[in-house]
Scaffold this active site. Structure first.
Site, PDB file in Angstrom:
ATOM      1  N   CYS A 161       5.680  10.569   4.975  1.00  0.00           N
ATOM      2  CA  CYS A 161       5.132   9.256   4.604  1.00  0.00           C
ATOM      3  C   CYS A 161       5.848   8.725   3.366  1.00  0.00           C
ATOM      4  CB  CYS A 161       3.630   9.365   4.364  1.00  0.00           C
ATOM      5  SG  CYS A 161       2.693   9.871   5.815  1.00  0.00           S
ATOM      6  N   ARG A 185       6.538   4.792   4.008  1.00  0.00           N
ATOM      7  CA  ARG A 185       6.428   4.076   5.277  1.00  0.00           C
ATOM      8  C   ARG A 185       4.993   3.740   5.619  1.00  0.00           C
ATOM      9  NH1 ARG A 185       4.289   7.157   9.224  1.00  0.00           N
ATOM     10  NH2 ARG A 185       4.360   9.423   8.959  1.00  0.00           N
ATOM     11  N   HIS A 226      -2.974   0.785   4.804  1.00  0.00           N
ATOM     12  CA  HIS A 226      -4.074   0.630   5.745  1.00  0.00           C
ATOM     13  C   HIS A 226      -5.371   1.276   5.267  1.00  0.00           C
ATOM     14  CE1 HIS A 226      -1.552   4.130   6.925  1.00  0.00           C
ATOM     15  NE2 HIS A 226      -2.717   4.755   6.943  1.00  0.00           N
ATOM     16  N   ILE A 227      -6.450   0.831   5.899  1.00  0.00           N
ATOM     17  CA  ILE A 227      -7.775   1.431   5.747  1.00  0.00           C
ATOM     18  C   ILE A 227      -8.273   1.757   7.149  1.00  0.00           C
ATOM     19  CG2 ILE A 227     -10.163   1.078   5.018  1.00  0.00           C
ATOM     20  CD1 ILE A 227      -9.145  -0.843   2.891  1.00  0.00           C
TER      21      ILE A 227
END
Length: 286
Positions: A161, A185, A226-227
């Site tokens: 990541c 990313r 994001h969530i």
């Protein structure tokens, strides 16, 4: 309210109000259901570490000690061995990403595949980085890249990541500063955002100490922030919380020019950190 708290709340609000839904999502929850998320793209933040701006929120406790130990596992031990991570550092959360049947690069049986520390070792990344900074601190090629297509084809495993870090040196008056840029990313905003940021601040501090430089600015770019859809209640709770009035900062308690490989996790100290409690619980997407 710290700069990190302001950015945290702004990002949560933007994701909840303007974010779009994931499609064909890869991650799963532990019950096997698809872990969908709302996300935004192109998130960027800048912190001036030299002025006491550190990327750690006070809105909930962050497990900084185990996060920093992971940095040592990747960049000092340079291994993908889960046995090293558990036995040496007592860190267990990577177990969910074990790749069965793939031995570690040090011969241990349990690994995360040819990822992270294995790639660092394969390309001798840290020694090369330190050598070129020694030869010419002002060169513009100080890049750590963990994105290794050959490794991806060699074994299964979570693709990194936080996959790229860049460093630059600045002279301001009589002082020399090391700046760092982390490119990621994908980032789980509520769980991992400040963990990943502080990990690479720690790495930046270790490299700066190696040369006797000061830490400068930290730049943080995330492509997909994001969530997850099982975290919306926690997101609303975080927006309601009033931040602590503390000003947390990370300190590396070793002399200037301490060799990178002689620094230990316990040399780091997070001071003036009094986060809001209770801690929130999250079911991770794997």
């Amino acid at each position: 309210m710290t700069k990190a708290d302001t950015i945290f709340k702004e990002n949560i609000t933007k994701i909840m109000e303007e974010g779009v839904w994931s499609e064909q999502a890869r991650p799963k929850y532990k019950d096997g259901t698809t872990a969908n998320s709302k996300y935004i793209t192109g998130s960027f933040a800048e912190y001036d570490l030299s002025k006491g701006e550190f990327p750690i929120t006070t809105l909930r406790p962050i497990a900084i000690k185990s996060a920093i130990k992971e940095v040592f596992w990747i960049y000092q031990d340079q291994t993908n061995s889960l046995d090293v991570l558990e036995d040496k550092y007592n860190v267990h959360y990577w177990n969910d990403w074990e790749v069965e049947g793939v031995p570690a690069n040090n011969g241990d049986k349990r690994s995360i595949g040819q990822r992270y520390g294995a790639v660092v070792k394969k390309h001798d990344i840290i020694n090369r980085l330190l050598a070129q900074l020694e030869a010419n601190p002002w060169n513009r090629r100080n890049v750590i890249s963990l994105w290794d297509y050959e490794a991806f084809e060699e074994t299964a495993g979570l693709q990194p990541c936080a996959f790229q870090t860049m460093f630059d040196v600045r002279r301001v008056g009589e002082d020399v500063y090391l700046d760092g840029t982390l490119t990621q990313r994908s980032n789980d905003m509520l769980v991992a955002h400040h963990i990943n940021a502080m990990q690479y601040v720690a790495l930046q501090m270790m490299i700066a100490k190696h040369f006797g430089w000061k830490v400068g600015k930290f730049f943080y770019f995330i492509n997909n922030l994001h969530i997850y859809d099982n975290q919306f209640e926690q997101a609303e709770e975080l927006l309601k919380r009033q931040p602590s009035d503390c000003q947390p900062r990370l300190v590396l308690n070793v002399p200037d020019e301490t060799n990178f490989f002689d620094i230990k996790p316990e040399d780091f100290e997070l001071v003036d950190y009094d986060p809001v409690k209770p801690q929130l619980k999250f079911d991770l997407a794997i």
